[in-house]
Design a protein around this motif. Structure first.
Motif, PDB file in Angstrom:
ATOM      1  N   LYS A  24      18.860  15.894   0.179  1.00 35.66           N
ATOM      2  CA  LYS A  24      18.184  17.135   0.560  1.00 35.66           C
ATOM      3  C   LYS A  24      19.218  18.237   0.739  1.00 35.66           C
ATOM      4  O   LYS A  24      20.391  17.963   0.967  1.00 35.66           O
ATOM      5  N   VAL A  25      18.767  19.496   0.632  1.00 33.36           N
ATOM      6  CA  VAL A  25      19.641  20.625   0.923  1.00 33.36           C
ATOM      7  C   VAL A  25      20.100  20.478   2.370  1.00 33.36           C
ATOM      8  O   VAL A  25      19.296  20.218   3.261  1.00 33.36           O
ATOM      9  N   GLY A  26      21.414  20.594   2.587  1.00 33.75           N
ATOM     10  CA  GLY A  26      21.977  20.423   3.913  1.00 33.75           C
ATOM     11  C   GLY A  26      22.643  19.069   4.107  1.00 33.75           C
ATOM     12  O   GLY A  26      23.418  18.887   5.043  1.00 33.75           O
ATOM     13  N   ASP A  27      22.358  18.095   3.205  1.00 34.15           N
ATOM     14  CA  ASP A  27      23.003  16.785   3.292  1.00 34.15           C
ATOM     15  C   ASP A  27      24.462  16.890   2.875  1.00 34.15           C
ATOM     16  O   ASP A  27      24.824  17.717   2.034  1.00 34.15           O
ATOM     17  N   VAL A  28      25.290  16.035   3.457  1.00 35.74           N
ATOM     18  CA  VAL A  28      26.681  15.894   3.017  1.00 35.74           C
ATOM     19  C   VAL A  28      26.751  14.595   2.230  1.00 35.74           C
ATOM     20  O   VAL A  28      26.331  13.541   2.716  1.00 35.74           O
ATOM     21  N   ILE A  29      27.218  14.697   0.976  1.00 41.88           N
ATOM     22  CA  ILE A  29      27.345  13.524   0.125  1.00 41.88           C
ATOM     23  C   ILE A  29      28.813  13.326  -0.227  1.00 41.88           C
ATOM     24  O   ILE A  29      29.591  14.273  -0.210  1.00 41.88           O
ATOM     25  N   ARG A  30      29.178  12.098  -0.515  1.00 40.86           N
ATOM     26  CA  ARG A  30      30.567  11.791  -0.847  1.00 40.86           C
ATOM     27  C   ARG A  30      30.626  11.379  -2.306  1.00 40.86           C
ATOM     28  O   ARG A  30      29.984  10.421  -2.728  1.00 40.86           O
ATOM     29  N   VAL A  31      31.407  12.128  -3.102  1.00 34.79           N
ATOM     30  CA  VAL A  31      31.575  11.846  -4.523  1.00 34.79           C
ATOM     31  C   VAL A  31      33.065  11.822  -4.821  1.00 34.79           C
ATOM     32  O   VAL A  31      33.771  12.802  -4.538  1.00 34.79           O
ATOM     33  N   ARG A  32      33.534  10.706  -5.359  1.00 34.69           N
ATOM     34  CA  ARG A  32      34.959  10.542  -5.683  1.00 34.69           C
ATOM     35  C   ARG A  32      35.858  10.906  -4.500  1.00 34.69           C
ATOM     36  O   ARG A  32      36.796  11.696  -4.639  1.00 34.69           O
ATOM     37  N   GLU A  33      35.516  10.377  -3.344  1.00 34.80           N
ATOM     38  CA  GLU A  33      36.300  10.575  -2.117  1.00 34.80           C
ATOM     39  C   GLU A  33      36.312  12.031  -1.636  1.00 34.80           C
ATOM     40  O   GLU A  33      37.186  12.422  -0.867  1.00 34.80           O
ATOM     41  N   ILE A  34      35.366  12.849  -2.104  1.00 38.30           N
ATOM     42  CA  ILE A  34      35.278  14.249  -1.679  1.00 38.30           C
ATOM     43  C   ILE A  34      33.935  14.448  -0.984  1.00 38.30           C
ATOM     44  O   ILE A  34      32.887  14.058  -1.509  1.00 38.30           O
ATOM     45  N   ASP A  35      33.959  15.063   0.206  1.00 41.69           N
ATOM     46  CA  ASP A  35      32.722  15.380   0.919  1.00 41.69           C
ATOM     47  C   ASP A  35      32.169  16.693   0.392  1.00 41.69           C
ATOM     48  O   ASP A  35      32.879  17.709   0.361  1.00 41.69           O
ATOM     49  N   LEU A  36      30.904  16.666  -0.006  1.00 44.54           N
ATOM     50  CA  LEU A  36      30.237  17.841  -0.568  1.00 44.54           C
ATOM     51  C   LEU A  36      28.982  18.151   0.232  1.00 44.54           C
ATOM     52  O   LEU A  36      28.238  17.243   0.606  1.00 44.54           O
ATOM     53  N   LEU A  37      28.751  19.432   0.472  1.00 43.20           N
ATOM     54  CA  LEU A  37      27.548  19.893   1.146  1.00 43.20           C
ATOM     55  C   LEU A  37      26.544  20.340   0.085  1.00 43.20           C
ATOM     56  O   LEU A  37      26.870  21.191  -0.754  1.00 43.20           O
ATOM     57  N   VAL A  38      25.352  19.771   0.105  1.00 45.27           N
ATOM     58  CA  VAL A  38      24.300  20.162  -0.843  1.00 45.27           C
ATOM     59  C   VAL A  38      23.760  21.520  -0.399  1.00 45.27           C
ATOM     60  O   VAL A  38      23.198  21.646   0.688  1.00 45.27           O
ATOM     61  N   ILE A  39      23.954  22.564  -1.244  1.00 44.29           N
ATOM     62  CA  ILE A  39      23.494  23.914  -0.874  1.00 44.29           C
ATOM     63  C   ILE A  39      22.348  24.400  -1.760  1.00 44.29           C
ATOM     64  O   ILE A  39      21.805  25.468  -1.526  1.00 44.29           O
ATOM     65  N   GLY A  40      21.979  23.615  -2.778  1.00 50.15           N
ATOM     66  CA  GLY A  40      20.869  24.015  -3.632  1.00 50.15           C
ATOM     67  C   GLY A  40      20.506  22.931  -4.629  1.00 50.15           C
ATOM     68  O   GLY A  40      21.238  21.957  -4.819  1.00 50.15           O
ATOM     69  N   ILE A  41      19.346  23.113  -5.255  1.00 48.67           N
ATOM     70  CA  ILE A  41      18.875  22.208  -6.307  1.00 48.67           C
ATOM     71  C   ILE A  41      18.712  23.050  -7.559  1.00 48.67           C
ATOM     72  O   ILE A  41      17.966  24.032  -7.563  1.00 48.67           O
ATOM     73  N   GLU A  42      19.428  22.701  -8.614  1.00 48.18           N
ATOM     74  CA  GLU A  42      19.391  23.482  -9.850  1.00 48.18           C
ATOM     75  C   GLU A  42      18.218  23.105 -10.746  1.00 48.18           C
ATOM     76  O   GLU A  42      17.524  23.965 -11.265  1.00 48.18           O
ATOM     77  N   ARG A  43      18.029  21.822 -10.935  1.00 50.39           N
ATOM     78  CA  ARG A  43      16.922  21.354 -11.771  1.00 50.39           C
ATOM     79  C   ARG A  43      16.741  19.864 -11.557  1.00 50.39           C
ATOM     80  O   ARG A  43      17.544  19.222 -10.887  1.00 50.39           O
ATOM     81  N   PHE A  44      15.674  19.315 -12.125  1.00 56.27           N
ATOM     82  CA  PHE A  44      15.435  17.882 -12.017  1.00 56.27           C
ATOM     83  C   PHE A  44      14.735  17.401 -13.277  1.00 56.27           C
ATOM     84  O   PHE A  44      14.186  18.187 -14.047  1.00 56.27           O
ATOM     85  N   ASP A  45      14.778  16.091 -13.482  1.00 57.52           N
ATOM     86  CA  ASP A  45      14.106  15.488 -14.625  1.00 57.52           C
ATOM     87  C   ASP A  45      13.615  14.113 -14.181  1.00 57.52           C
ATOM     88  O   ASP A  45      14.306  13.408 -13.451  1.00 57.52           O
ATOM     89  N   LEU A  46      12.427  13.759 -14.597  1.00 58.12           N
ATOM     90  CA  LEU A  46      11.882  12.444 -14.300  1.00 58.12           C
ATOM     91  C   LEU A  46      11.646  11.743 -15.618  1.00 58.12           C
ATOM     92  O   LEU A  46      10.875  12.218 -16.458  1.00 58.12           O
ATOM     93  N   TRP A  47      12.366  10.639 -15.828  1.00 60.66           N
ATOM     94  CA  TRP A  47      12.235   9.885 -17.062  1.00 60.66           C
ATOM     95  C   TRP A  47      11.988   8.435 -16.697  1.00 60.66           C
ATOM     96  O   TRP A  47      12.866   7.778 -16.149  1.00 60.66           O
ATOM     97  N   GLY A  48      10.778   7.966 -16.964  1.00 58.64           N
ATOM     98  CA  GLY A  48      10.436   6.596 -16.583  1.00 58.64           C
ATOM     99  C   GLY A  48      10.497   6.446 -15.080  1.00 58.64           C
ATOM    100  O   GLY A  48       9.839   7.161 -14.340  1.00 58.64           O
TER     101      GLY A  48
END
Length: 156
Positions: A24-48
């Motif tokens: 969700k916007v506001g979550d902190v996620i860890r990617v490749r040992e880097i902490d990132l703050l989710v500040i927006g959603i650009e797009r999404f896709d649902l496949w299967g």
């Protein structure tokens, strides 16, 4: 999940199996040992049974930047919520940039604010900016000007 190095703002592509709650916007996620703050959603896709979401994130390890306040005032915006079955064809129509009528007013969808799962349904929240027609006098003057150009006439 992928992330570009050495940038303050990055796009992160995340894939989720259906029925696993996405970030969700506001979550902190860890990617490749880097902490990132989710500040927006650009797009999404649902496949299967895979939900792919592209997030706009801020690298929290970078602190050497100048903070900026919003330099402009947002136009009157509305928040919209759509809840659809995960296999509904209508999901593909909830994309940024499209226009939708709501209570007699036309809105352009400009930003996703949340994507979540509610049982077997997908809940999509987004912001819509009202679309207003050009002023009548201005529209009439524009039409007159265009007709004059087509006729190659000049008024003296």
């Amino acid at each position: 999940e992928e992330v570009a190095a050495d940038r303050l703002i990055v796009t992160v592509k995340s894939e989720f199996r259906l029925f696993r709650q996405p970030h969700k916007v506001g979550d902190v996620i860890r990617v490749r040992e880097i902490d990132l703050l989710v500040i927006g959603i650009e797009r999404f896709d649902l496949w299967g049974s895979t939900l792919t979401i592209w997030y706009t994130c801020q690298d929290l390890s970078q602190t050497d930047f100048i903070s900026k306040k919003n330099a402009y005032k947002q136009p009157r915006e509305s928040v919209f919520e759509v809840i659809l079955k995960h296999d509904s064809d209508l999901i593909k129509s909830v994309v940024l940039g499209v226009t939708q009528w709501h209570k007699g007013q036309l809105y352009k969808l400009v930003e996703y604010t949340d994507i979540s799962l509610v049982g077997t349904d997908i809940r999509i929240c987004c912001i819509g900016r009202p679309i207003h027609p050009v002023d009548r006098k201005e529209a009439k003057a524009k039409l007159f000007s265009e007709r004059r150009k087509k006729l190659k006439l000049e008024i003296m």
